[in-house]
Scaffold this active site. Sequence first.
Site, PDB file in Angstrom:
ATOM      1  N   SER A   1       9.506  62.669  21.157  1.00  0.00           N
ATOM      2  CA  SER A   1       9.600  63.857  20.300  1.00  0.00           C
ATOM      3  C   SER A   1       9.280  63.508  18.844  1.00  0.00           C
ATOM      4  O   SER A   1       8.773  64.341  18.097  1.00  0.00           O
ATOM      5  CB  SER A   1      10.979  64.513  20.409  1.00  0.00           C
ATOM      6  OG  SER A   1      11.971  63.739  19.810  1.00  0.00           O
ATOM      7  N   ASN A   2       9.546  62.290  18.425  1.00  0.00           N
ATOM      8  CA  ASN A   2       9.171  61.887  17.064  1.00  0.00           C
ATOM      9  C   ASN A   2       7.656  61.744  16.938  1.00  0.00           C
ATOM     10  O   ASN A   2       7.077  62.127  15.925  1.00  0.00           O
ATOM     11  CB  ASN A   2       9.868  60.579  16.675  1.00  0.00           C
ATOM     12  CG  ASN A   2      11.258  60.838  16.151  1.00  0.00           C
ATOM     13  OD1 ASN A   2      11.424  61.342  15.042  1.00  0.00           O
ATOM     14  ND2 ASN A   2      12.257  60.530  16.957  1.00  0.00           N
TER      15      ASN A   2
ATOM     16  N   LYS B   1      11.653  47.702  22.747  1.00  0.00           N
ATOM     17  CA  LYS B   1      11.480  46.243  22.823  1.00  0.00           C
ATOM     18  C   LYS B   1      11.425  45.623  21.427  1.00  0.00           C
ATOM     19  O   LYS B   1      10.954  46.267  20.474  1.00  0.00           O
ATOM     20  CB  LYS B   1      10.168  45.920  23.566  1.00  0.00           C
ATOM     21  CG  LYS B   1      10.227  46.244  25.047  1.00  0.00           C
ATOM     22  CD  LYS B   1      10.917  45.139  25.812  1.00  0.00           C
ATOM     23  CE  LYS B   1      10.954  45.349  27.304  1.00  0.00           C
ATOM     24  NZ  LYS B   1      11.917  46.314  27.813  1.00  0.00           N
ATOM     25  N   LEU B   2      11.846  44.372  21.376  1.00  0.00           N
ATOM     26  CA  LEU B   2      11.757  43.635  20.119  1.00  0.00           C
ATOM     27  C   LEU B   2      10.284  43.312  19.853  1.00  0.00           C
ATOM     28  O   LEU B   2       9.544  42.946  20.768  1.00  0.00           O
ATOM     29  CB  LEU B   2      12.562  42.336  20.247  1.00  0.00           C
ATOM     30  CG  LEU B   2      12.834  41.572  18.966  1.00  0.00           C
ATOM     31  CD1 LEU B   2      13.697  42.406  18.011  1.00  0.00           C
ATOM     32  CD2 LEU B   2      13.528  40.258  19.270  1.00  0.00           C
ATOM     33  N   ILE B   3       9.867  43.465  18.608  1.00  0.00           N
ATOM     34  CA  ILE B   3       8.470  43.180  18.257  1.00  0.00           C
ATOM     35  C   ILE B   3       8.302  41.669  18.065  1.00  0.00           C
ATOM     36  O   ILE B   3       9.017  41.061  17.255  1.00  0.00           O
ATOM     37  CB  ILE B   3       8.074  43.929  16.957  1.00  0.00           C
ATOM     38  CG1 ILE B   3       8.188  45.440  17.155  1.00  0.00           C
ATOM     39  CG2 ILE B   3       6.679  43.536  16.494  1.00  0.00           C
ATOM     40  CD1 ILE B   3       7.220  46.038  18.153  1.00  0.00           C
TER      41      ILE B   3
ATOM     42  N   ASN C   1      10.023  51.660  11.569  1.00  0.00           N
ATOM     43  CA  ASN C   1      10.849  52.090  12.702  1.00  0.00           C
ATOM     44  C   ASN C   1      11.798  53.182  12.213  1.00  0.00           C
ATOM     45  O   ASN C   1      12.122  53.241  11.031  1.00  0.00           O
ATOM     46  CB  ASN C   1      11.673  50.899  13.205  1.00  0.00           C
ATOM     47  CG  ASN C   1      12.583  51.254  14.362  1.00  0.00           C
ATOM     48  OD1 ASN C   1      12.184  51.954  15.307  1.00  0.00           O
ATOM     49  ND2 ASN C   1      13.822  50.785  14.304  1.00  0.00           N
TER      50      ASN C   1
ATOM     51  N   HIS D   1      15.666  54.650  13.015  1.00  0.00           N
ATOM     52  CA  HIS D   1      16.910  54.373  13.734  1.00  0.00           C
ATOM     53  C   HIS D   1      17.855  55.557  13.538  1.00  0.00           C
ATOM     54  O   HIS D   1      18.013  56.028  12.409  1.00  0.00           O
ATOM     55  CB  HIS D   1      17.551  53.088  13.214  1.00  0.00           C
ATOM     56  CG  HIS D   1      18.758  52.710  13.995  1.00  0.00           C
ATOM     57  ND1 HIS D   1      18.672  52.170  15.269  1.00  0.00           N
ATOM     58  CD2 HIS D   1      20.078  52.840  13.731  1.00  0.00           C
ATOM     59  CE1 HIS D   1      19.896  51.979  15.730  1.00  0.00           C
ATOM     60  NE2 HIS D   1      20.766  52.379  14.823  1.00  0.00           N
TER      61      HIS D   1
ATOM     62  N   ASP E   1      16.355  46.409  13.960  1.00  0.00           N
ATOM     63  CA  ASP E   1      16.959  47.297  12.940  1.00  0.00           C
ATOM     64  C   ASP E   1      17.325  46.581  11.641  1.00  0.00           C
ATOM     65  O   ASP E   1      18.382  46.814  11.056  1.00  0.00           O
ATOM     66  CB  ASP E   1      18.240  47.960  13.507  1.00  0.00           C
ATOM     67  CG  ASP E   1      17.961  48.725  14.784  1.00  0.00           C
ATOM     68  OD1 ASP E   1      16.865  49.290  14.900  1.00  0.00           O
ATOM     69  OD2 ASP E   1      18.834  48.751  15.660  1.00  0.00           O
TER      70      ASP E   1
ATOM     71  N   GLU F   1      15.384  63.399  11.952  1.00  0.00           N
ATOM     72  CA  GLU F   1      14.273  62.504  12.302  1.00  0.00           C
ATOM     73  C   GLU F   1      12.952  63.247  12.241  1.00  0.00           C
ATOM     74  O   GLU F   1      11.984  62.787  11.645  1.00  0.00           O
ATOM     75  CB  GLU F   1      14.472  61.931  13.715  1.00  0.00           C
ATOM     76  CG  GLU F   1      15.707  61.072  13.852  1.00  0.00           C
ATOM     77  CD  GLU F   1      15.766  60.355  15.186  1.00  0.00           C
ATOM     78  OE1 GLU F   1      14.728  59.863  15.654  1.00  0.00           O
ATOM     79  OE2 GLU F   1      16.853  60.295  15.775  1.00  0.00           O
TER      80      GLU F   1
HETATM   81  C1  GRF Z   1      15.137  58.591  18.401  1.00  0.00           C
HETATM   82  O1  GRF Z   1      16.468  58.972  18.301  1.00  0.00           O
HETATM   83  C2  GRF Z   1      14.853  57.409  17.517  1.00  0.00           C
HETATM   84  O2  GRF Z   1      15.619  57.393  16.352  1.00  0.00           O
HETATM   85  C3  GRF Z   1      15.221  56.251  18.359  1.00  0.00           C
HETATM   86  O3  GRF Z   1      14.850  56.620  19.669  1.00  0.00           O
HETATM   87  C4  GRF Z   1      14.807  58.033  19.787  1.00  0.00           C
HETATM   88  C5  GRF Z   1      13.454  58.415  20.256  1.00  0.00           C
HETATM   89  O4  GRF Z   1      13.322  59.758  20.559  1.00  0.00           O
HETATM   90  N1  GRF Z   1      14.653  55.022  17.844  1.00  0.00           N
HETATM   91  P1  GRF Z   1      11.893  60.354  20.912  1.00  0.00           P
HETATM   92  O5  GRF Z   1      11.317  59.531  22.048  1.00  0.00           O
HETATM   93  O6  GRF Z   1      11.053  60.267  19.673  1.00  0.00           O
HETATM   94  O7  GRF Z   1      12.163  61.753  21.314  1.00  0.00           O
END
Ligand code: GRF
Length: 207
Positions: free
Chosen positions: A13-14, A91-93, A107, A109, A150, A179
């Site tokens: 969704s982001n 995953k860790l980069i 990133n 968070h 993070d 977000e």
């Molecule tokens: C979000 O809450 C983001 O902060 C976290 O993972 C989630 C991803 O959501 N890192 P989406 O896949 O973007 O909907």
Amino acid sequence: MLNIAVFASGRGSNYEAIQQKIDKGNINGKVVCVVSDHANPGVFERAKFRNIPTHTINRKQFKSGDDYVEKLLNTLADYNTDLIILAGYLKLIPTPLVNAYPHRMINIHPALLPNFGGKGYYGMNVHRAVVESGVNVTGITIHFVDEKYDNGSVILQKEVKVEPGDTPEMVAEKVLKLEHKYFPEVVRLLCDHKIKVIKNKVVIENE
Ligand code: GRF
């Protein structure tokens, strides 16, 4: 115009929020590929709908860590990637990737780092921990990526209240709204070269 690679593990969704701003011409960049550690995450559907190439790259597909890293680096180079966005990537980069994209990888968070971050703090785990702890604010942190979970320099944090009686699901919903509002905004600023790092401190230039 910056070439953006999005790394995501889930529903995306982001990614969608960022892509919609790009589609409207509000961001001076374009998503050149979407990379996932999963075979067929929801985010791939969203990318394919727009004919954006998708790649599954997972350590388990490779004999060695070096082969895995080489595949990641080559894929990013194939698209002349300028900026990497981790949008729900679990995953860790690997360090060589971090080093190849200094201050060019971000990133998001879903909490106010350094609280409720690090290994194991992802998805609903974060919001459950927030509610259980009894804090009355949570929020989002958008930060540059380094070799720890993070951990990199913070670009932007935004807060939202945790009300008495809020469930983790309710907190997740409020945080997700933040977000979707601020992640595209930070991407826009990066694409306009308005975000600088001076002596490890992130500076956002006035517009
Ligand atoms: C979000 O809450 C983001 O902060 C976290 O993972 C989630 C991803 O959501 N890192 P989406 O896949 O973007 O909907």
